[in-house]
Design an enzyme around this catalytic site. Structure first.
Site, mmCIF file in Angstrom:
data_model
loop_
_atom_site.group_PDB
_atom_site.id
_atom_site.type_symbol
_atom_site.label_atom_id
_atom_site.label_comp_id
_atom_site.label_asym_id
_atom_site.label_seq_id
_atom_site.Cartn_x
_atom_site.Cartn_y
_atom_site.Cartn_z
ATOM 1 N N ARG A 298 -55.556 -25.879 -8.078
ATOM 2 C CA ARG A 298 -55.352 -26.455 -9.416
ATOM 3 C C ARG A 298 -55.464 -27.978 -9.358
ATOM 4 N NH1 ARG A 298 -49.927 -24.840 -11.702
ATOM 5 N NH2 ARG A 298 -50.614 -26.215 -13.356
ATOM 6 N N ASN B 187 -46.910 -31.305 -18.997
ATOM 7 C CA ASN B 187 -48.080 -31.221 -18.119
ATOM 8 C C ASN B 187 -47.829 -31.965 -16.815
ATOM 9 O OD1 ASN B 187 -49.182 -29.859 -20.200
ATOM 10 N ND2 ASN B 187 -50.499 -31.516 -20.910
ATOM 11 N N ASP C 158 -50.506 -32.853 -14.933
ATOM 12 C CA ASP C 158 -51.857 -33.262 -14.543
ATOM 13 C C ASP C 158 -52.126 -34.762 -14.554
ATOM 14 O OD1 ASP C 158 -52.228 -33.872 -17.311
ATOM 15 O OD2 ASP C 158 -53.026 -31.877 -17.720
ATOM 16 N N HIS D 233 -41.930 -31.686 -16.200
ATOM 17 C CA HIS D 233 -42.108 -30.650 -15.179
ATOM 18 C C HIS D 233 -42.705 -31.196 -13.885
ATOM 19 C CE1 HIS D 233 -42.115 -27.276 -18.485
ATOM 20 N NE2 HIS D 233 -40.925 -27.814 -18.285
ATOM 21 N N CYS E 7 -39.750 -34.958 8.867
ATOM 22 C CA CYS E 7 -38.467 -34.404 9.317
ATOM 23 C C CYS E 7 -38.637 -32.978 9.844
ATOM 24 C CB CYS E 7 -37.427 -34.432 8.187
ATOM 25 S SG CYS E 7 -37.621 -33.119 6.964
ATOM 26 N N ASN F 245 -51.739 -27.264 -33.176
ATOM 27 C CA ASN F 245 -51.981 -26.080 -32.349
ATOM 28 C C ASN F 245 -52.830 -25.108 -33.186
ATOM 29 O OD1 ASN F 245 -51.657 -23.646 -30.795
ATOM 30 N ND2 ASN F 245 -49.760 -24.494 -29.957
ATOM 31 N N PRO F 246 -53.913 -24.612 -32.623
ATOM 32 C CA PRO F 246 -54.705 -23.649 -33.398
ATOM 33 C C PRO F 246 -53.906 -22.396 -33.758
ATOM 34 C CG PRO F 246 -55.898 -24.353 -31.409
ATOM 35 C CD PRO F 246 -54.506 -24.905 -31.309
HETATM 36 P P1 OAD Z 1 -48.866 -22.728 -22.871
HETATM 37 O O1 OAD Z 1 -50.047 -22.199 -22.135
HETATM 38 O O2 OAD Z 1 -47.663 -21.873 -22.963
HETATM 39 O O3 OAD Z 1 -49.289 -23.074 -24.380
HETATM 40 C C1 OAD Z 1 -50.453 -23.796 -24.659
HETATM 41 C C2 OAD Z 1 -50.561 -23.906 -26.166
HETATM 42 O O4 OAD Z 1 -51.656 -24.755 -26.474
HETATM 43 C C3 OAD Z 1 -50.824 -22.569 -26.886
HETATM 44 O O5 OAD Z 1 -49.871 -22.428 -27.941
HETATM 45 C C4 OAD Z 1 -52.243 -22.717 -27.436
HETATM 46 O O6 OAD Z 1 -52.392 -22.087 -28.712
HETATM 47 C C5 OAD Z 1 -52.368 -24.210 -27.564
HETATM 48 N N1 OAD Z 1 -53.750 -24.744 -27.415
HETATM 49 C C6 OAD Z 1 -54.762 -24.265 -26.673
HETATM 50 N N2 OAD Z 1 -55.827 -25.092 -26.746
HETATM 51 C C7 OAD Z 1 -55.463 -26.119 -27.560
HETATM 52 C C8 OAD Z 1 -56.118 -27.318 -28.004
HETATM 53 N N3 OAD Z 1 -57.350 -27.613 -27.610
HETATM 54 N N4 OAD Z 1 -55.427 -28.147 -28.821
HETATM 55 C C9 OAD Z 1 -54.163 -27.841 -29.214
HETATM 56 N N5 OAD Z 1 -53.503 -26.746 -28.807
HETATM 57 C C10 OAD Z 1 -54.140 -25.898 -27.984
HETATM 58 O O7 OAD Z 1 -48.539 -24.152 -22.241
HETATM 59 P P2 OAD Z 1 -47.185 -24.991 -22.322
HETATM 60 O O8 OAD Z 1 -46.554 -24.867 -23.652
HETATM 61 O O9 OAD Z 1 -47.507 -26.332 -21.818
HETATM 62 O O10 OAD Z 1 -44.367 -24.533 -16.639
HETATM 63 O O11 OAD Z 1 -46.297 -24.222 -21.258
HETATM 64 C C11 OAD Z 1 -45.048 -24.745 -20.918
HETATM 65 C C12 OAD Z 1 -44.758 -24.489 -19.473
HETATM 66 O O12 OAD Z 1 -44.965 -23.113 -19.170
HETATM 67 C C13 OAD Z 1 -45.698 -25.209 -18.509
HETATM 68 O O13 OAD Z 1 -45.305 -26.527 -18.242
HETATM 69 C C14 OAD Z 1 -45.639 -24.350 -17.290
HETATM 70 C C15 OAD Z 1 -45.744 -22.999 -17.959
HETATM 71 O O14 OAD Z 1 -45.285 -21.909 -17.263
HETATM 72 C C16 OAD Z 1 -44.221 -24.210 -15.345
HETATM 73 O O15 OAD Z 1 -45.157 -23.919 -14.611
HETATM 74 C C17 OAD Z 1 -42.825 -24.292 -14.883
#
Ligand code: OAD
Length: 243
Positions: A69, A100, A102, A117, A147, A210-211
């Site tokens: 990743r 994120n 990244d 995170h 260590c 968000n779409p």
């Molecule tokens: P998710 O994958 O849960 O959600 C991504 C969201 O982005 C979805 O609701 C999509 O509809 C939306 N989406 C996709 N493409 C888009 C775009 N181009 N513009 C706007 N929205 C878009 O990701 P997170 O909410 O970030 O944690 O997930 C939260 C946490 O869950 C992450 O940090 C990670 C994951 O498990 C860990 O790994 C601990």
């Protein structure tokens, strides 16, 4: 007519803008999201890759998954969504609270980014306080700390607490803003999904980008059903026209 029309006046009057971002804002940079149709958790078991138990059981597998990743992330570029968030700083005070790992907000030029995170670019020791950016070519899978203990990605795994200082600062920033944009997150993961309600309780206007709908869409003052790169530049235009 701007998609932000219904909240345009409130946006223009805002003094402190906060973005709560998730994987969706980086999707247009070629970084997969976690949930939804092409989400990572559809084909990968989070409990076997993103918990301390998984790492203890199979450190090589977990390290390699994060290394893959990381490679993808380091070759990706910020997109117009990240650029718009950074650009907005020229017009108003902006903080970014991101789930994120990244680093793309920082690479786009945002100056106040709280990584809720952690960061996939950093590693830290499983025993001592050692932490650093991951140098390329570090031997071992996972490599060892000076260590003698294993190094792990400096990310928050399921079941782990968020870094406490970062979290309390994020709550305080959310409480103090008057305009919050929740962009590209499913709001499925706690405690990050508490930030919008914290802002709302303190009087902020909430906008979701968000779409797809989220469990908190009904709490929003406006839900923009578009991708981040399509509409965040419009938000910058709204601020430009107030100057
Ligand atoms: P998710 O994958 O849960 O959600 C991504 C969201 O982005 C979805 O609701 C999509 O509809 C939306 N989406 C996709 N493409 C888009 C775009 N181009 N513009 C706007 N929205 C878009 O990701 P997170 O909410 O970030 O944690 O997930 C939260 C946490 O869950 C992450 O940090 C990670 C994951 O498990 C860990 O790994 C601990």
């Amino acid at each position: 007519m701007s998609v932000f029309g219904p909240v345009l006046e409130r946006a223009r009057a805002a003094k402190r803008v906060v973005f709560v971002t998730g994987a969706g804002i980086s999707q247009e940079s070629g970084i997969p999201t976690f949930r939804g149709e092409d989400g990572l958790w559809r084909n990968h078991d989070a409990m076997k890759l993103a918990t301390i138990g998984a790492f203890e059981e199979n450190p090589g597998l977990v390290w390699e998954w994060y290394a893959d990743r990381r490679k993808n992330i380091l070759s990706a570029l910020p997109n117009p969504g990240h650029a718009a968030v950074a650009e907005l700083e020229r017009h108003v005070s902006v903080s970014v609270l991101t789930q994120n790992v990244d680093g793309l907000h920082q690479r786009a030029g945002s100056s106040e980014v709280l990584e809720l995170h952690g960061s996939i670019i950093r590693t830290r020791c499983t025993s001592c306080d050692f932490a650093q950016e991951i140098p390329s070519g570090l031997p071992g899978s996972p490599p060892l700390c000076g260590c003698g203990s294993m190094l792990r990605p400096d990310v928050v795994w399921f079941g782990e607490e968020l870094p406490q200082e970062v979290w309390s600062e994020a709550m305080s920033i959310a409480s103090g803003c008057d305009f919050m944009v929740v962009a590209g997150t499913s709001l499925e993961v706690s405690p990050a999904n508490m930030l919008p309600l914290q802002a709302k309780r303190n009087g902020a206007t909430l906008v979701e980008i968000n779409p797809d709908p989220t469990p908190m869409s009904s709490e929003m003052d406006l839900a923009v059903r578009e991708k981040c790169s399509a509409c965040l530049p419009e938000l910058v235009s709204a601020f430009e026209s107030r100057n």
